[in-house]
Design a protein around this motif. Structure first.
Motif, PDB file in Angstrom:
ATOM      1  N   UNK A  73     -17.917  -6.549  14.208  1.00 25.69           N
ATOM      2  CA  UNK A  73     -17.711  -7.899  13.704  1.00 25.69           C
ATOM      3  C   UNK A  73     -16.510  -8.518  14.413  1.00 25.69           C
ATOM      4  N   UNK A  74     -16.589  -9.810  14.679  1.00 25.68           N
ATOM      5  CA  UNK A  74     -15.467 -10.550  15.240  1.00 25.68           C
ATOM      6  C   UNK A  74     -15.587 -11.998  14.793  1.00 25.68           C
ATOM      7  N   UNK A  75     -14.471 -12.632  14.553  1.00 25.22           N
ATOM      8  CA  UNK A  75     -14.452 -14.030  14.145  1.00 25.22           C
ATOM      9  C   UNK A  75     -13.406 -14.756  14.976  1.00 25.22           C
ATOM     10  N   UNK A 122      -8.058 -18.489  18.651  1.00 25.62           N
ATOM     11  CA  UNK A 122      -7.759 -17.435  17.700  1.00 25.62           C
ATOM     12  C   UNK A 122      -8.990 -16.555  17.553  1.00 25.62           C
ATOM     13  N   UNK A 123      -8.792 -15.280  17.435  1.00 23.30           N
ATOM     14  CA  UNK A 123      -9.889 -14.416  17.029  1.00 23.30           C
ATOM     15  C   UNK A 123      -9.325 -13.227  16.281  1.00 23.30           C
ATOM     16  N   UNK A 124     -10.142 -12.695  15.386  1.00 25.06           N
ATOM     17  CA  UNK A 124      -9.732 -11.565  14.560  1.00 25.06           C
ATOM     18  C   UNK A 124     -10.896 -10.591  14.459  1.00 25.06           C
ATOM     19  N   UNK A 125     -10.563  -9.359  14.153  1.00 19.77           N
ATOM     20  CA  UNK A 125     -11.578  -8.321  14.004  1.00 19.77           C
ATOM     21  C   UNK A 125     -11.150  -7.384  12.884  1.00 19.77           C
ATOM     22  N   UNK A 151     -27.583  -8.096  16.973  1.00 17.88           N
ATOM     23  CA  UNK A 151     -26.407  -8.951  16.872  1.00 17.88           C
ATOM     24  C   UNK A 151     -26.808 -10.321  16.340  1.00 17.88           C
ATOM     25  N   UNK A 152     -25.889 -10.938  15.603  1.00 14.58           N
ATOM     26  CA  UNK A 152     -26.103 -12.283  15.085  1.00 14.58           C
ATOM     27  C   UNK A 152     -24.834 -13.094  15.211  1.00 14.58           C
ATOM     28  N   UNK A 153     -24.961 -14.397  15.154  1.00 11.52           N
ATOM     29  CA  UNK A 153     -23.795 -15.262  15.277  1.00 11.52           C
ATOM     30  C   UNK A 153     -24.053 -16.577  14.574  1.00 11.52           C
ATOM     31  N   UNK A 154     -22.977 -17.260  14.232  1.00 19.39           N
ATOM     32  CA  UNK A 154     -23.082 -18.566  13.592  1.00 19.39           C
ATOM     33  C   UNK A 154     -21.799 -19.340  13.861  1.00 19.39           C
ATOM     34  N   UNK A 155     -21.939 -20.642  14.060  1.00 21.15           N
ATOM     35  CA  UNK A 155     -20.793 -21.543  14.101  1.00 21.15           C
ATOM     36  C   UNK A 155     -20.597 -22.051  12.683  1.00 21.15           C
ATOM     37  N   UNK A 213     -19.427 -13.456  14.454  1.00 16.88           N
ATOM     38  CA  UNK A 213     -20.403 -12.595  15.108  1.00 16.88           C
ATOM     39  C   UNK A 213     -20.437 -11.240  14.407  1.00 16.88           C
ATOM     40  N   UNK A 214     -21.629 -10.687  14.282  1.00 16.73           N
ATOM     41  CA  UNK A 214     -21.795  -9.431  13.559  1.00 16.73           C
ATOM     42  C   UNK A 214     -22.921  -8.640  14.199  1.00 16.73           C
ATOM     43  N   UNK A 215     -22.862  -7.326  14.098  1.00 22.60           N
ATOM     44  CA  UNK A 215     -23.891  -6.468  14.685  1.00 22.60           C
ATOM     45  C   UNK A 215     -24.225  -5.346  13.719  1.00 22.60           C
ATOM     46  N   UNK A 216     -25.520  -4.982  13.667  1.00 22.25           N
ATOM     47  CA  UNK A 216     -26.026  -3.947  12.763  1.00 22.25           C
ATOM     48  C   UNK A 216     -26.822  -2.915  13.555  1.00 22.25           C
ATOM     49  N   UNK A 217     -27.017  -1.761  12.958  1.00 27.08           N
ATOM     50  CA  UNK A 217     -27.959  -0.820  13.569  1.00 27.08           C
ATOM     51  C   UNK A 217     -29.366  -1.097  13.026  1.00 27.08           C
ATOM     52  N   UNK A 218     -30.334  -0.375  13.515  1.00 23.74           N
ATOM     53  CA  UNK A 218     -31.734  -0.670  13.165  1.00 23.74           C
ATOM     54  C   UNK A 218     -31.996  -0.476  11.671  1.00 23.74           C
ATOM     55  N   UNK A 219     -31.393   0.545  11.081  1.00 17.81           N
ATOM     56  CA  UNK A 219     -31.647   0.818   9.667  1.00 17.81           C
ATOM     57  C   UNK A 219     -31.192  -0.343   8.791  1.00 17.81           C
ATOM     58  N   UNK A 220     -29.994  -0.880   9.083  1.00 20.01           N
ATOM     59  CA  UNK A 220     -29.480  -1.995   8.292  1.00 20.01           C
ATOM     60  C   UNK A 220     -30.192  -3.300   8.616  1.00 20.01           C
ATOM     61  N   UNK A 221     -30.893  -3.315   9.736  1.00 17.72           N
ATOM     62  CA  UNK A 221     -31.539  -4.549  10.165  1.00 17.72           C
ATOM     63  C   UNK A 221     -33.028  -4.563   9.804  1.00 17.72           C
ATOM     64  N   UNK A 222     -33.476  -3.600   9.012  1.00 20.90           N
ATOM     65  CA  UNK A 222     -34.882  -3.579   8.610  1.00 20.90           C
ATOM     66  C   UNK A 222     -35.250  -4.841   7.832  1.00 20.90           C
ATOM     67  N   UNK A 223     -34.261  -5.409   7.138  1.00 22.65           N
ATOM     68  CA  UNK A 223     -34.490  -6.641   6.372  1.00 22.65           C
ATOM     69  C   UNK A 223     -33.554  -7.720   6.913  1.00 22.65           C
ATOM     70  N   UNK A 224     -33.894  -8.328   8.064  1.00 24.35           N
ATOM     71  CA  UNK A 224     -32.988  -9.305   8.665  1.00 24.35           C
ATOM     72  C   UNK A 224     -32.731 -10.517   7.779  1.00 24.35           C
TER      73      UNK A 224
END
Length: 401
Positions: A52-54, A68-71, A137-141, A153-164
């Motif tokens: 994750x990063x913002x 600025x960015x944070x993690x 990976x996903x992202x949003x403004x 911005x955020x990223x998941x593995x396949x198991x957590x992404x079964x329900x996008x």
């Protein structure tokens, strides 16, 4: 299941005190930017993200691209920089499309990239997979306008992404709050810029001074204030950066006074003043806290009305650090008399002054009599009272060293 029903179902089953705590931490970042890290720590756990990063940038000024960015701590600033550096090189098409999709629209990689095999070969995705066990990976403004980009911005593995769609719903709940908190943060950055120079000058005051927001959080302070609260003797700062007493009685009195001062600011009652004594641990003399309303119109970028309180803390138990220069200038003391005046204010006896200056005791008595005559006082106590009226509450340069 419809989107509305999905949102209702998710909110009912998943919203909890943990989500509430995450939002409180996010809004706390308005005053303390370090809290963005705490916010991301909480959110990473809540949405099951591996990465994750913002951050925030101005799309209209490439020279000021990243502001600025944070993690979260599990990623760290080094990990975030590594990913963002690769993204700038290898995702010029997809990343730009995802961030340019429109304010507050959440895009997942499945919405943008049709060739999954090609995507997985990109350096960013290899990094996410090898280092963080993430494949999606996903992202949003988060901003509802086109003036700024506050990306999440955020990223998941396949198991957590079964329900996008579940992931999308959770992020959708956060997005408006991220946008609002960022806007408020920019407003207070303007206030900090505007008033920081003033508070730098106030570092030379012996009194503690602070600017308190209308939500009771301390925004700006001078050094004397920081020293008082760091001592924890009567006053302290809470984890939420709110001024508090170390005793229940002190805290109640302080909160009541702040409430009145902030209300007076909202009602434009500039003449309001409140003095609150705050008891201290092991000290007979309490702190004296003076409260006054503070109200300002910030012109320019955000044009917001700011209400708060100015807090002045006086330590009556502080030794009187009286300067002799005012008396010397006002009553035309000689060089020798000025030196003796300083020694008198420091509490030295005539004999101590004679020894320190290598002169006879009658000489000192004559100099003291001359000082008393010129300043129209009859005793050392009168001289001290006169010096306290003349001496400004300013820290001398050698005291700050």
């Amino acid at each position: 299941m419809s989107a509305r029903r999905l949102r209702s179902s998710w909110m009912t089953s998943h919203f909890s005190t943990e989500w509430n705590a995450a939002l409180q931490t996010l809004y706390g970042a308005v005053v303390d930017e370090e809290r963005y890290i705490d916010f991301l720590d909480r959110v990473q756990h809540l949405i099951g993200a591996k990465f994750m990063v913002m951050g925030m940038f101005d799309p209209h000024d490439p020279a000021r691209h990243v502001h600025r960015f944070s993690a979260p701590r599990s990623i760290g600033m080094t990990g975030a920089m590594e990913f963002l550096g690769l993204a700038a090189q290898s995702h010029s098409d997809g990343s730009d499309n995802m961030l340019a999709a429109g304010p507050q629209r959440i895009l997942l990689d499945v919405d943008v990239y049709t060739d999954r095999d090609e995507l997985q070969q990109r350096p960013t995705m290899k990094l996410l997979h090898e280092k963080y066990d993430a494949q999606h990976i996903g992202t949003v403004n988060a901003q509802p306008n086109n003036a700024w980009v506050d990306y999440f911005m955020f990223a998941h593995n396949r198991a957590d992404f079964d329900n996008p769609e579940r992931v999308r719903e959770m992020v959708a709940f956060l997005v408006p709050h991220i946008g609002v908190a960022s806007e408020i943060r920019r407003a207070f950055k303007l206030l900090e810029t505007r008033y920081q120079a003033i508070f730098s000058a106030l570092n030379f005051l012996r009194y503690g001074v602070a600017l308190v927001l209308d939500n009771y959080e301390v925004m700006l302070t001078n050094e004397a204030f920081d020293q008082i609260v760091d001592a924890g003797d009567g006053l302290r700062l809470s984890n939420e950066k709110r001024l508090a007493g170390v005793t229940d009685e002190g805290e109640a009195a302080l909160n009541a006074g702040l409430k009145e001062a902030i209300a007076a600011a909202g009602g434009s009652n500039a003449t309001f003043r409140k003095t609150v004594p705050i008891e201290r641990r092991g000290e007979e003399v309490p702190y004296i806290v003076d409260l006054a309303p503070f109200c300002d119109d910030v012109a320019g970028e955000l044009n917001m009305k700011f209400h708060g309180a100015l807090v002045f803390i006086v330590d009556p138990g502080q030794p009187s650090l009286l300067a002799h220069e005012g008396i010397s200038a006002a009553f035309s003391l000689t060089g020798a008399e000025e030196r003796v005046c300083r020694q008198l204010l420091d509490g030295q006896s005539n004999a101590e002054i004679a020894e320190a200056n290598s002169v006879a005791l009658p000489t000192v008595k004559s100099q003291v009599a001359s000082i008393f005559g010129k300043s129209n006082v009859t005793s050392r106590a009168d001289l001290v009272r006169l010096a306290s009226k003349i001496t400004p509450p300013i820290v001398e340069p050698d005291e700050k060293d």
